[in-house]
Motif scaffolding. Structure first.
Motif: not given
Length: 256
Positions: A90, A171, A173, A206, A238
């Motif tokens: 990440r 996305v 998370n 995620s 993203d």
């Protein structure tokens, strides 16, 4: 990564004041810290993250703190029990988005778009204040649907989410963070220290957001204390990593 022997960023002795963070105006701040128990520069930054989250709780502000423990310090003498290669990945994705191409600890990132050395209280206060005065562009709600024994010895957490029509390449998370953790470090740069750490990411998932509602599943670590844990959810682009929505649920309200 901060190299052994390099100059360290030292934390001022005075804690951040509540007045250093502006009151909310419909905005939110997701504050991620990339850290490691093997890095001697990281404990001061973790203190800053703790103080940010405590101040936000006291003032009931939508500030969400996450401590991502990376694994690239583990080879220098102390394997961080909270480290995960996925968290390093990440941080690498942020490095590409920021155009820097390199990793370091402690690194703090606010709402996916602003990064700085994690022990810099003034930069943190400024970034959070700016985030809180920016209206969110996307609503997000989480609801607990199931909390029961999981297959791996922890608890299975099933959440429902609702948002508006998701944008392209967004996305969702979801993290479970835990406060009040202590570790006795025997080797490495922090050898002989007992580290107290809060907002440590203990579970994370995620997934691409292609519907306005759905379900997300996580399993807690077997040793997680739900009385000290919170579920954080946030929607992120993203491509540029900008975070456009965030919310949280305390596990203590569910676990009893």
């Amino acid at each position: 990564m901060t190299d052994p022997g390099s100059d360290r960023v030292r934390l001022p002795e005075s804690p951040p004041r509540a007045a250093d963070v502006a009151p909310p105006n419909g905005g939110f701040a997701v504050v991620g810290l990339f850290t490691s128990q093997g890095c001697s520069s990281c404990p001061p930054a973790e203190e800053v993250l703790t103080e940010i989250e405590r101040d936000a709780r006291t003032r009931e502000q939508p500030v969400f703190a996450l401590g991502f423990h990376v694994d690239y310090w583990d080879d220098l003498g102390w394997p961080d029990r909270f480290a995960d290669a996925a968290f390093t990945a990440r941080q690498q994705a942020y490095a590409r988005a920021f155009g820097s191409g390199h990793l370091y600890t402690p690194q703090m990132v606010v709402n996916g778009t602003v990064e700085f050395v994690g022990s810099d209280r003034r930069r943190a206060a400024s970034a959070i204040a700016s985030a809180l005065t920016s209206a969110p562009s996307t609503p997000l709600t989480l609801s607990m649907q199931d909390y029961a024994a999981g297959a791996g010895g922890g608890q299975r957490v099933v959440l429902g989410y609702e948002t508006e029509r998701p944008g392209e390449r967004t996305v969702l998370n979801v993290a479970i963070v835990e406060r009040g953790l202590e570790s006795e470090v025997a080797r490495g740069e922090n050898a002989g220290r007992t580290l107290r750490q809060d907002n440590v990411v203990r579970a994370f998932t995620s997934s691409g957001l292609d519907a306005e509602s759905g379900r997300v599943e996580l399993e807690t670590a077997p040793d997680l204390d739900p009385r000290q844990a919170t579920v954080l959810g946030y929607v992120q682009n993203d491509r540029d990593k900008a975070i456009v929505a965030a919310t949280a649920i305390d596990l203590s309200a569910v676990a009893g």
